[in-house]
Structure formats: C-alpha cells, structure tokens
Write a protein that holds these residues in place. Structure first.
Motif, PDB file in Angstrom:
ATOM      1  N   CYS A  97       0.849  -1.186   0.000  1.00  0.00           N
ATOM      2  CA  CYS A  97       0.000   0.000   0.000  1.00  0.00           C
ATOM      3  C   CYS A  97       0.887   1.240   0.000  1.00  0.00           C
ATOM      4  CB  CYS A  97      -0.907  -0.005   1.232  1.00  0.00           C
ATOM      5  SG  CYS A  97      -1.811   1.534   1.507  1.00  0.00           S
ATOM      6  N   SER A  98       0.747   2.073  -1.025  1.00  0.00           N
ATOM      7  CA  SER A  98       1.580   3.274  -1.127  1.00  0.00           C
ATOM      8  C   SER A  98       1.360   4.215   0.052  1.00  0.00           C
ATOM      9  CB  SER A  98       1.285   4.008  -2.438  1.00  0.00           C
ATOM     10  OG  SER A  98       1.597   3.206  -3.548  1.00  0.00           O
ATOM     11  N   ALA A  99       0.102   4.336   0.493  1.00  0.00           N
ATOM     12  CA  ALA A  99      -0.201   5.209   1.626  1.00  0.00           C
ATOM     13  C   ALA A  99       0.494   4.714   2.886  1.00  0.00           C
ATOM     14  CB  ALA A  99      -1.702   5.282   1.837  1.00  0.00           C
ATOM     15  N   GLN A 100       0.461   3.402   3.094  1.00  0.00           N
ATOM     16  CA  GLN A 100       1.107   2.850   4.284  1.00  0.00           C
ATOM     17  C   GLN A 100       2.618   2.979   4.198  1.00  0.00           C
ATOM     18  OE1 GLN A 100      -0.485   2.234   6.807  1.00  0.00           O
ATOM     19  NE2 GLN A 100       0.719   0.943   8.160  1.00  0.00           N
ATOM     20  N   ALA A 101       3.185   2.820   3.001  1.00  0.00           N
ATOM     21  CA  ALA A 101       4.623   3.009   2.833  1.00  0.00           C
ATOM     22  C   ALA A 101       5.024   4.424   3.223  1.00  0.00           C
ATOM     23  CB  ALA A 101       5.021   2.720   1.385  1.00  0.00           C
ATOM     24  N   LEU A 102       4.207   5.397   2.834  1.00  0.00           N
ATOM     25  CA  LEU A 102       4.476   6.783   3.196  1.00  0.00           C
ATOM     26  C   LEU A 102       4.390   6.982   4.702  1.00  0.00           C
ATOM     27  CD1 LEU A 102       4.899   9.780   2.500  1.00  0.00           C
ATOM     28  CD2 LEU A 102       2.422   9.963   2.150  1.00  0.00           C
ATOM     29  N   MET A 103       3.335   6.447   5.315  1.00  0.00           N
ATOM     30  CA  MET A 103       3.132   6.650   6.743  1.00  0.00           C
ATOM     31  C   MET A 103       4.155   5.900   7.587  1.00  0.00           C
ATOM     32  SD  MET A 103       0.660   8.761   7.153  1.00  0.00           S
ATOM     33  CE  MET A 103       0.093   8.492   8.830  1.00  0.00           C
ATOM     34  N   GLU A 104       4.535   4.700   7.149  1.00  0.00           N
ATOM     35  CA  GLU A 104       5.474   3.890   7.933  1.00  0.00           C
ATOM     36  C   GLU A 104       6.916   4.325   7.729  1.00  0.00           C
ATOM     37  OE1 GLU A 104       5.293  -0.240   7.144  1.00  0.00           O
ATOM     38  OE2 GLU A 104       3.309  -0.525   8.037  1.00  0.00           O
ATOM     39  N   GLN A 105       7.299   4.440   6.466  1.00  0.00           N
ATOM     40  CA  GLN A 105       8.706   4.610   6.140  1.00  0.00           C
ATOM     41  C   GLN A 105       9.041   5.993   5.599  1.00  0.00           C
ATOM     42  OE1 GLN A 105       8.859   1.279   7.703  1.00  0.00           O
ATOM     43  NE2 GLN A 105      10.813   1.661   6.723  1.00  0.00           N
ATOM     44  N   GLY A 106       8.029   6.805   5.314  1.00  0.00           N
ATOM     45  CA  GLY A 106       8.292   8.151   4.841  1.00  0.00           C
ATOM     46  C   GLY A 106       8.515   8.269   3.353  1.00  0.00           C
ATOM     47  N   ASN A 107       8.244   7.194   2.605  1.00  0.00           N
ATOM     48  CA  ASN A 107       8.478   7.227   1.163  1.00  0.00           C
ATOM     49  C   ASN A 107       7.304   6.579   0.431  1.00  0.00           C
ATOM     50  OD1 ASN A 107       9.445   7.267  -1.449  1.00  0.00           O
ATOM     51  ND2 ASN A 107      11.236   5.994  -1.054  1.00  0.00           N
ATOM     52  N   PHE A 108       6.525   7.392  -0.283  1.00  0.00           N
ATOM     53  CA  PHE A 108       5.361   6.927  -1.022  1.00  0.00           C
ATOM     54  C   PHE A 108       5.723   5.852  -2.040  1.00  0.00           C
ATOM     55  CE2 PHE A 108       2.535   7.577  -4.757  1.00  0.00           C
ATOM     56  CZ  PHE A 108       1.319   7.292  -4.173  1.00  0.00           C
ATOM     57  N   ARG A 109       6.925   5.931  -2.594  1.00  0.00           N
ATOM     58  CA  ARG A 109       7.343   4.999  -3.643  1.00  0.00           C
ATOM     59  C   ARG A 109       8.123   3.806  -3.108  1.00  0.00           C
ATOM     60  NH1 ARG A 109       7.395  10.069  -6.144  1.00  0.00           N
ATOM     61  NH2 ARG A 109       6.429  10.061  -8.217  1.00  0.00           N
ATOM     62  N   GLY A 110       8.351   3.760  -1.825  1.00  0.00           N
ATOM     63  CA  GLY A 110       9.186   2.713  -1.250  1.00  0.00           C
ATOM     64  C   GLY A 110       8.404   1.584  -0.606  1.00  0.00           C
ATOM     65  N   PRO A 111       9.091   0.731   0.145  1.00  0.00           N
ATOM     66  CA  PRO A 111       8.473  -0.445   0.754  1.00  0.00           C
ATOM     67  C   PRO A 111       7.816  -0.126   2.089  1.00  0.00           C
ATOM     68  CG  PRO A 111      10.801  -0.417   1.251  1.00  0.00           C
ATOM     69  CD  PRO A 111      10.546   0.790   0.376  1.00  0.00           C
ATOM     70  N   SER A 112       7.033  -1.067   2.575  1.00  0.00           N
ATOM     71  CA  SER A 112       6.535  -0.997   3.947  1.00  0.00           C
ATOM     72  C   SER A 112       6.814  -2.333   4.611  1.00  0.00           C
ATOM     73  CB  SER A 112       5.037  -0.694   3.981  1.00  0.00           C
ATOM     74  OG  SER A 112       4.253  -1.831   3.702  1.00  0.00           O
ATOM     75  N   VAL A 113       7.061  -2.294   5.896  1.00  0.00           N
ATOM     76  CA  VAL A 113       7.349  -3.513   6.649  1.00  0.00           C
ATOM     77  C   VAL A 113       6.192  -4.494   6.525  1.00  0.00           C
ATOM     78  CG1 VAL A 113       7.714  -4.442   8.966  1.00  0.00           C
ATOM     79  CG2 VAL A 113       8.869  -2.336   8.277  1.00  0.00           C
ATOM     80  N   GLU A 114       4.965  -3.976   6.619  1.00  0.00           N
ATOM     81  CA  GLU A 114       3.805  -4.871   6.596  1.00  0.00           C
ATOM     82  C   GLU A 114       3.704  -5.623   5.278  1.00  0.00           C
ATOM     83  OE1 GLU A 114      -0.587  -4.770   8.235  1.00  0.00           O
ATOM     84  OE2 GLU A 114      -0.297  -3.240   6.711  1.00  0.00           O
ATOM     85  N   ALA A 115       3.946  -4.951   4.158  1.00  0.00           N
ATOM     86  CA  ALA A 115       3.846  -5.624   2.860  1.00  0.00           C
ATOM     87  C   ALA A 115       4.879  -6.736   2.745  1.00  0.00           C
ATOM     88  CB  ALA A 115       4.025  -4.607   1.732  1.00  0.00           C
ATOM     89  N   CYS A 116       6.092  -6.473   3.214  1.00  0.00           N
ATOM     90  CA  CYS A 116       7.138  -7.501   3.171  1.00  0.00           C
ATOM     91  C   CYS A 116       6.772  -8.691   4.055  1.00  0.00           C
ATOM     92  CB  CYS A 116       8.469  -6.902   3.602  1.00  0.00           C
ATOM     93  SG  CYS A 116       9.143  -5.660   2.473  1.00  0.00           S
ATOM     94  N   ASN A 117       6.243  -8.402   5.235  1.00  0.00           N
ATOM     95  CA  ASN A 117       5.828  -9.481   6.134  1.00  0.00           C
ATOM     96  C   ASN A 117       4.681 -10.292   5.534  1.00  0.00           C
ATOM     97  OD1 ASN A 117       7.727  -8.606   7.957  1.00  0.00           O
ATOM     98  ND2 ASN A 117       6.258  -7.650   9.342  1.00  0.00           N
TER      99      ASN A 117
END
Length: 389
Positions: free
Chosen positions: A319-339
């Motif tokens: 989720c791009s929104a969650q990547a932004l909120m979790e990691q600070g980067n709309f275009r990057g990864p999120s921990v939850e998606a990897c898990n």
C-alpha cells in the motif's frame, strides 16, 4: 448456473467496469466518513476519537456531496465514521443516497441499532451492512472495543439485520493476542448467514499516530490465516509482479475518500488531502489537484528501494499510503507488505523468489508530526532522500 455478483453487478462485468474507471480516473467507489465521533474506543482504530472534528458537514452539505459524487460517476457508496448512527440525520442521508441510486454499503459497530432502526434500514435496501466484531468471546471483543457489553449488542444487530433480509458481513482486522478469535468469526458468520472479511492489514491513524501498529500480528499468525482453506479458496500459486507500466493500485484513480469535514483524499488510507469541498468543487479537486495528478503519474516502474525489481511485488499487497506513513516514502516499501509476502510463502510452503527483497526496519511507534508528511515534496523525493520518521 448464474454468474456470481457483487452489489448486484456480475463479477466479470464489475472487473471490466473497475478497469475502465481506473483508466479514465472515475471515482467509481467512494468512502464517505460522515463523522469522526464514536462511542467505542477500539485499540487499533485509525481515527482519533478523543478529538473528533467539530466541523462536520451539515445535512445540506452532505447531500451536495452526494450530488457531486453522482455527477462524477460514483456507483458504490460506503457510509462510515466513526459511528454513523451517532448522526441524527443518518436516515435522511441514506434516503438521499438511495434516491441517487448508489449501491449503498454501511460500516457500523451495530451497537446503536434496535428493531425500529433495522426496520427503517430494511426499507432502504442497502447492499450490505458491515459490522466489526473481533471474536465470539466477550473477553476478547470487549477488551478491543474497551466497552463492556459491546459484543452482545453487535451480535444482536447482526441477527436483527439478517432477520430483516438485509445482507450482513462480519469483519475484523487481524490483531495480535486474540488467539484464534478470527477463525471463530468465520464459523459464526456462516451460522447466521452472514459474509465475513478477515483483514491481515493494520494502518496507522489518519493523524500520524502509529500506536495501532502495536497490535499488528506476527508473520506466523498471518500465515495461519492464509493457510485456512475457508479463506484461500484453493490458491496454490503466488502471483507474478504486474507490468511496470501499470499503476500499483487504485489510489487516486477509481477510489476516493471524503472526510467528515469535507477533505478529499485519494484513498481510504492516504494522509494528504487533495482539497476541501468547502473551498472547491469535487470536479475541480478530482481533475486538477496537484496531489492527485502526481499520484496518477506513479506506476510500478517508479517503485524504489527494496521494491524496485522485487519478485514478491505481485503478492505482497503493498500500500503506497502505508509506505508513506510507515517509512516516509510513497514509492518505497513498507514492513507490513514484506511481512505479508513472507506469510503467503509460508502458507503455501514455497521458497521466496530469487529476486525477493524485504525491508526489516522497525516502525517507530508514537505520534508523528503530520507537517513532515503533508508537503507534496513527500511524494516526489528521489530514492535515498525520503525522510524516515
């Protein structure tokens, strides 16, 4: 055999409809948050119910929003909160929505429903009422809502709705520490003739508070969910990454969220408002907002950091929104998606692809300064320049 349908639309036709809506930027699905007030206090809630907005749209303004959504091509309308039945005008709003022929879905705890209200709902014929239930034991459910007796009231509402012929779905996110409560929900839903939704995702609060993530389930728990034959529907393989020229999701293309104060957001989770309906029309915001236009330029080819070239990209549910909120980067990864990707692999007993990547950074918990996320620069930073909160 007749074709299965969703909200009265054949599934094959619905798929074509959603694809065309995304291509043409038609807000086919709208999530309308009518209030930020709630009498529950759920541990994982994405709203700050202790400080709800005091400038909710009036009945007249809400009806104006319904007109604007209809004009933009919205067909599927979800009314949510907070708790929608705290609004004294809720039945008037629902009546106006039905006059405009929306496929109407309601999100509620059900705890404020009684026989009289259910009878009024039955006359409106909503497509579905979704009730949040977190386990079939009061000790589990009531500890999450932090309201004694809430499970009994929610279950009573579900039974009343079903008796009135109203489609019901029991839903819950997966939460740590609830043992097998989610699996109990599946059996309970089937007994009362309701649908069920178990969501492995948890999101940060809209105001930047990451405390809901404290009850995020671990990988083994999610893998157990994905292994359940009642949910995986015979899935035996994992999807390949989608083409680079495709959009990662429907954000800003065929979905829209309207907040209780008239703010317009590109999806249910994205924290940056594209505009406010008290300051501009929905048509102008939807077509001209710099935030929306930047998002619509984003494709899989623009994914950065660990997501760039990752073989798990087809099934991580990023989720791009969650990547932004979790990691600070709309275009990057999120921990939850990897898990989640790893959990799917464990559920099927398959090894990760050779080009699998993951981010394992812990998500700092606590309240974030939203002004660090709001500038459009948050969306346009290059790889390596995105701030990590």
């Amino acid at each position: 055999m007749s074709e299965c349908s969703v909200d009265g639309f054949p599934i094959s036709g619905l798929a074509r409809l959603t694809e065309k809506a995304a291509q043409r930027n038609v807000p086919l699905q709208a999530l309308f948050e009518l209030t930020g007030r709630c009498h529950m206090d759920c541990v994982h809630c994405y709203l700050d119910i202790k400080n709800p907005a005091k400038n909710e749209l009036s009945t007249e303004e809400v009806v104006g929003v319904l007109d604007a959504l209809q004009a933009e091509g919205t067909l599927f309308l979800t009314l949510t909160g907070g708790e929608i039945f705290l609004r004294k005008d809720i039945f008037e709003i629902m009546g106006e929505a039905k006059k405009r022929h929306f496929a109407l879905r309601l999100f509620t705890s059900g705890t404020l429903l009684d026989r009289a209200k259910v009878a009024r709902l039955a006359a409106l014929k909503p497509s579905a009422v979704e009730i949040s239930i977190y386990g079939m034991r009061s000790a589990t459910h009531d500890s999450i809502t932090r309201r004694k007796g809430s499970l009994r009231k929610s279950l009573r509402a579900a039974l009343l709705l079903r008796a009135a012929g109203i489609p019901v779905a029991i839903k819950s996110p997966m939460l740590a520490g609830t043992d097998d409560a989610h699996f109990e929900l599946i059996d309970a839903a089937r007994r009362i003739g309701a649908g069920f939704q178990i969501d492995p995702s948890l999101i940060t609060r809209h105001d930047g508070d990451t405390q809901p993530l404290q009850v995020r389930p671990d990988i083994d728990t999610v893998a157990k969910l994905f292994s359940d034959p009642r949910l995986n529907k015979g899935v035996t393989t994992l999807e390949e990454p989608r083409p680079d020229d495709e959009a990662p999701c429907a954000i800003g293309r065929r979905v829209v969220r309207i907040a209780a104060n008239g703010d317009v957001f590109p999806c249910s989770s994205f924290p940056i408002a594209a505009g406010n309906l008290r300051e501009a029309s929905l048509a102008s915001i939807w077509r001209e907002s710099p935030v929306l236009n930047e998002i619509r330029r984003f494709t899989n080819a623009d994914l950065q950091d660990e997501c760039n070239g990752c073989g798990r990209r087809g099934y991580c549910g990023r989720c791009s929104a969650q990547a932004l909120m979790e990691q600070g980067n709309f275009r990057g990864p999120s921990v939850e998606a990897c898990n989640r990707a790893e959990a799917r692999e464990r559920a099927l007993g398959v090894a990760p692809p050779a080009n699998a990547r993951r981010v394992a950074d812990a998500v700092p918990l606590g309240r974030r300064k939203m002004d660090s996320l709001i500038p459009l620069a948050s969306l346009t930073r290059k790889s390596g320049q995105a701030s990590r909160q």
